[in-house]
Design a protein around this motif. Sequence first.
Motif, PDB file in Angstrom:
ATOM      1  N   THR A 129      -8.671 -10.461 -46.391  1.00 50.36           N
ATOM      2  CA  THR A 129     -10.069 -10.544 -45.933  1.00 50.36           C
ATOM      3  C   THR A 129     -10.935  -9.589 -46.751  1.00 50.36           C
ATOM      4  OG1 THR A 129      -9.765  -8.811 -44.269  1.00 50.36           O
ATOM      5  CG2 THR A 129      -9.380 -11.076 -43.550  1.00 50.36           C
ATOM      6  N   MET A 132     -13.579  -7.040 -42.281  1.00 47.82           N
ATOM      7  CA  MET A 132     -12.641  -7.069 -41.167  1.00 47.82           C
ATOM      8  C   MET A 132     -12.932  -5.922 -40.220  1.00 47.82           C
ATOM      9  SD  MET A 132      -8.626  -6.093 -41.269  1.00 47.82           S
ATOM     10  CE  MET A 132      -8.866  -4.549 -40.394  1.00 47.82           C
ATOM     11  N   ASP A 254     -14.915 -11.681 -41.398  1.00 48.65           N
ATOM     12  CA  ASP A 254     -13.953 -12.779 -41.573  1.00 48.65           C
ATOM     13  C   ASP A 254     -12.961 -12.780 -40.416  1.00 48.65           C
ATOM     14  OD1 ASP A 254     -14.907 -13.395 -44.210  1.00 48.65           O
ATOM     15  OD2 ASP A 254     -13.846 -11.599 -44.903  1.00 48.65           O
TER      16      ASP A 254
END
Length: 314
Positions: A129, A132, A254
């Motif tokens: 990611t 995050m 994400d």
Amino acid sequence: MEKKYVVGVDLGGTKIYTALVDLEGNVKNEIVIKTEADQGEVAVLNKILNTIDTVLNNVDINEVAAIGIGSPGPLDVENGLIVYTPNLPFKNFNIVKPIKEKYNVPTYLDNDANVATLGEFMFGAGKGTENMVFVTASTGIGGGAIINGKLFRGSTGNALEIGHMTVMKGGPRCGCGNDGCGESLGSGTAIMRRANEAVNSNAVTSLKDYSEVTAKEVFAEAEKGDRVANEILTNALSYLGITVANIANTFDPDMIVIGGGVVNGGDIVLETIKQEVENRCLRSISSHCRIEKAMLDGKAGMLGAAALAILETK
Ligand SMILES: [Zn+2]
């Protein structure tokens, strides 16, 4: 000589977990010992040094890129100080300097929530990611954020004190002095408090069969169908979900990774959180943001400290 390893040190109130880790997060040598915090700061520092010596056994120190330490806070990360922490003997203690001087290797310190965030980001659920957020819910609620691939610390190193976002005006008093914090409504401590209120009321509940009731018993009895336990649990988890939904709306990440003891309570935890995110977030955000369970469990602090060492030396 090629730098192949880092050392990660997870300093906790009850145990010190230290490991030699390669740059992909594979543990080569590891050791866990009791902190025995009551022996004082010099004794605990010596224990840390001993664990590092142990994991470095047969390894050339020139192959070690850096040492990372995760500790409960508050910390003065820039100066390498543990300012104060309730479960450790350190007070304004420079933990970085003696380690750096002994091994002549760059040494970094950060708080346990931030290192756990880095661990999940580099080696756990958040791998791959860019944005995050890590949320940990156990006795309290805390977290950390990765923004554009980097840990976000805030101006004073205290960013992501997400358990202290107000989610209910006039709600229960929180340890921080505020009322209605997410932590006072959605943590393991909140579940335990409400369960004990129920036990001491005239409610009909199987929680009364226990001599001591913690969040664990509430999860167990809710699963068996106890109505009161189930109500306490779904109420608390929905406040945890509200906290997560607020974070999703703020960061548009994400992924939000959920860790800590509460997440081990079964499918109901992630299901309730996902439902709150679904109900409360902008569709463009909730349709993109994945909610995942943390992967590193007991290794999060140690691997996170290793991740800190890797990222700081990059
Ligand atoms: Zn609070």
